[in-house]
Design an enzyme around this catalytic site. Sequence first.
Site, PDB file in Angstrom:
ATOM      1  N   ASN A   9       0.880  -1.280   0.090  1.00  0.00           N
ATOM      2  CA  ASN A   9      -0.090   0.124  -0.106  1.00  0.00           C
ATOM      3  C   ASN A   9       0.798   0.975   0.397  1.00  0.00           C
ATOM      4  OD1 ASN A   9      -1.808   1.991   0.481  1.00  0.00           O
ATOM      5  ND2 ASN A   9      -2.305   1.304   2.503  1.00  0.00           N
ATOM      6  N   TRP A  10       0.909   1.805  -1.118  1.00  0.00           N
ATOM      7  CA  TRP A  10       1.980   3.046  -1.292  1.00  0.00           C
ATOM      8  C   TRP A  10       1.386   4.291  -0.718  1.00  0.00           C
ATOM      9  CZ3 TRP A  10       3.909   2.975  -7.134  1.00  0.00           C
ATOM     10  CH2 TRP A  10       4.373   1.983  -7.355  1.00  0.00           C
ATOM     11  N   LYS A  11      -0.001   4.240  -0.247  1.00  0.00           N
ATOM     12  CA  LYS A  11      -0.751   5.300   0.306  1.00  0.00           C
ATOM     13  C   LYS A  11      -0.425   6.581  -0.324  1.00  0.00           C
ATOM     14  CE  LYS A  11       0.108   3.354   4.807  1.00  0.00           C
ATOM     15  NZ  LYS A  11      -0.154   3.531   6.259  1.00  0.00           N
ATOM     16  N   HIS A  95      -9.642   0.799   5.096  1.00  0.00           N
ATOM     17  CA  HIS A  95      -8.384   1.093   5.899  1.00  0.00           C
ATOM     18  C   HIS A  95      -8.367   2.078   6.696  1.00  0.00           C
ATOM     19  CE1 HIS A  95      -4.108   2.299   6.562  1.00  0.00           C
ATOM     20  NE2 HIS A  95      -3.696   1.353   5.734  1.00  0.00           N
ATOM     21  N   GLU A  97      -6.878   4.461   7.880  1.00  0.00           N
ATOM     22  CA  GLU A  97      -6.703   5.902   7.889  1.00  0.00           C
ATOM     23  C   GLU A  97      -8.099   6.356   7.224  1.00  0.00           C
ATOM     24  OE1 GLU A  97      -3.114   5.365   5.709  1.00  0.00           O
ATOM     25  OE2 GLU A  97      -2.028   4.851   7.599  1.00  0.00           O
ATOM     26  N   GLU A 167      -5.401  -5.465  10.629  1.00  0.00           N
ATOM     27  CA  GLU A 167      -4.528  -4.300  10.742  1.00  0.00           C
ATOM     28  C   GLU A 167      -4.741  -3.541  12.164  1.00  0.00           C
ATOM     29  OE1 GLU A 167      -2.584  -3.029   6.908  1.00  0.00           O
ATOM     30  OE2 GLU A 167      -4.262  -1.949   7.092  1.00  0.00           O
ATOM     31  N   GLY A 173       2.077   2.264  10.900  1.00  0.00           N
ATOM     32  CA  GLY A 173       3.002   3.458  10.570  1.00  0.00           C
ATOM     33  C   GLY A 173       3.873   3.547  11.944  1.00  0.00           C
ATOM     34  N   SER A 213       3.106  -2.042  10.501  1.00  0.00           N
ATOM     35  CA  SER A 213       4.792  -2.248  10.696  1.00  0.00           C
ATOM     36  C   SER A 213       5.342  -3.496  10.271  1.00  0.00           C
ATOM     37  CB  SER A 213       5.024  -1.743  11.927  1.00  0.00           C
ATOM     38  OG  SER A 213       4.428  -0.446  12.167  1.00  0.00           O
ATOM     39  N   GLY A 234       2.781  -1.226   4.306  1.00  0.00           N
ATOM     40  CA  GLY A 234       2.767   0.162   3.950  1.00  0.00           C
ATOM     41  C   GLY A 234       4.146   0.770   3.594  1.00  0.00           C
ATOM     42  N   GLY A 235       4.764   1.443   4.696  1.00  0.00           N
ATOM     43  CA  GLY A 235       6.086   1.861   4.627  1.00  0.00           C
ATOM     44  C   GLY A 235       7.017   1.102   3.990  1.00  0.00           C
TER      45      GLY A 235
HETATM   46  C1  PEP Z   1      -0.783   0.030   5.907  1.00  0.00           C
HETATM   47  O1  PEP Z   1      -0.778   1.100   5.242  1.00  0.00           O
HETATM   48  O2  PEP Z   1      -1.921  -0.867   5.600  1.00  0.00           O
HETATM   49  C2  PEP Z   1       0.114  -0.280   6.868  1.00  0.00           C
HETATM   50  C3  PEP Z   1       0.110  -1.718   7.498  1.00  0.00           C
HETATM   51  O3  PEP Z   1       1.180   0.701   6.972  1.00  0.00           O
HETATM   52  P1  PEP Z   1       2.537   0.331   7.908  1.00  0.00           P
HETATM   53  O4  PEP Z   1       3.140  -1.075   7.064  1.00  0.00           O
HETATM   54  O5  PEP Z   1       3.553   1.503   7.325  1.00  0.00           O
HETATM   55  O6  PEP Z   1       2.455   0.039   9.185  1.00  0.00           O
END
Ligand code: PEP
Length: 251
Positions: A9-11, A95, A97, A167, A173, A213, A234-235
């Site tokens: 997930n590049w967000k 998600h 966010e 999640e 994040g 994470s 994500g990251g």
């Molecule tokens: C996500 O965006 O769904 C996510 C899990 O982010 P991260 O891996 O950065 O925690």
Amino acid sequence: MRKKIVVGNWKMNKTFAEGLQLVEELLASQHDAAITKIIAPPFIHLSAITERVKSENGFEVAAQNCHQASKGAFTGEVSAEMIVSTGVKNVIIGHSERRIYLGEDSTMLAQKVNLALANNLTPIFCLGESLEDRNTNLHLEKVKQQLKEGLFHLSSTDFSKLIIAYEPVWAIGTGFTATTHQAQGMHNFIRAEINKKYGKQISESTAILYGGSCNAENAKDLFSCIDVDGGLVGGASLKANDFITIVNSFS
Ligand code: PEP
């Protein structure tokens, strides 16, 4: 056997040129072709990235969201039908966010799931508890409610088409990853709830991904859990090496 899947997930990251560069690096990498690798770039890159990826070596593309209405006067929004018309096969729905910053509630998310399925898009449905839920021991109840309100109206046929991503909000994040004990415990709980509603065959075949994470260092331990079928990342999906290390972390 359940599919093993890693979603990146590049967000709201990567310009068009940076996104295409990352895709080239991913396609050129040494990765396990048996793992489904789903890239979720921003909407504006979807068409070009889908054209480039063309399901090469198990790569697919996902949108990060879709609107809950099929079309109309919703300036700035993107419909499920538009997404599928670019060749994209998957869409992330729910998600945290978007639940938190954009106020997406269960009614809206159930509508998005319905529209995604009606358009032959695979929903990657996210759910997970807040830190407060976890600290007050309400995490199982919270996830059960999200499952019920977002997904359990579906027929068995439709439910069997989707992917679930657990999640925990406190892990997204933040650098705080769920322990294998916490991840396995929740994944097992989700699978048991699916079993109660849809039966053993569907519960055993539903892919449940972990997100929060997940990185190149901890993916192997997380993916070794019996009910963890991969990750929503994500990251760590923003660097080809890290993402591919995660993809190659299944034993
Ligand atoms: C996500 O965006 O769904 C996510 C899990 O982010 P991260 O891996 O950065 O925690």
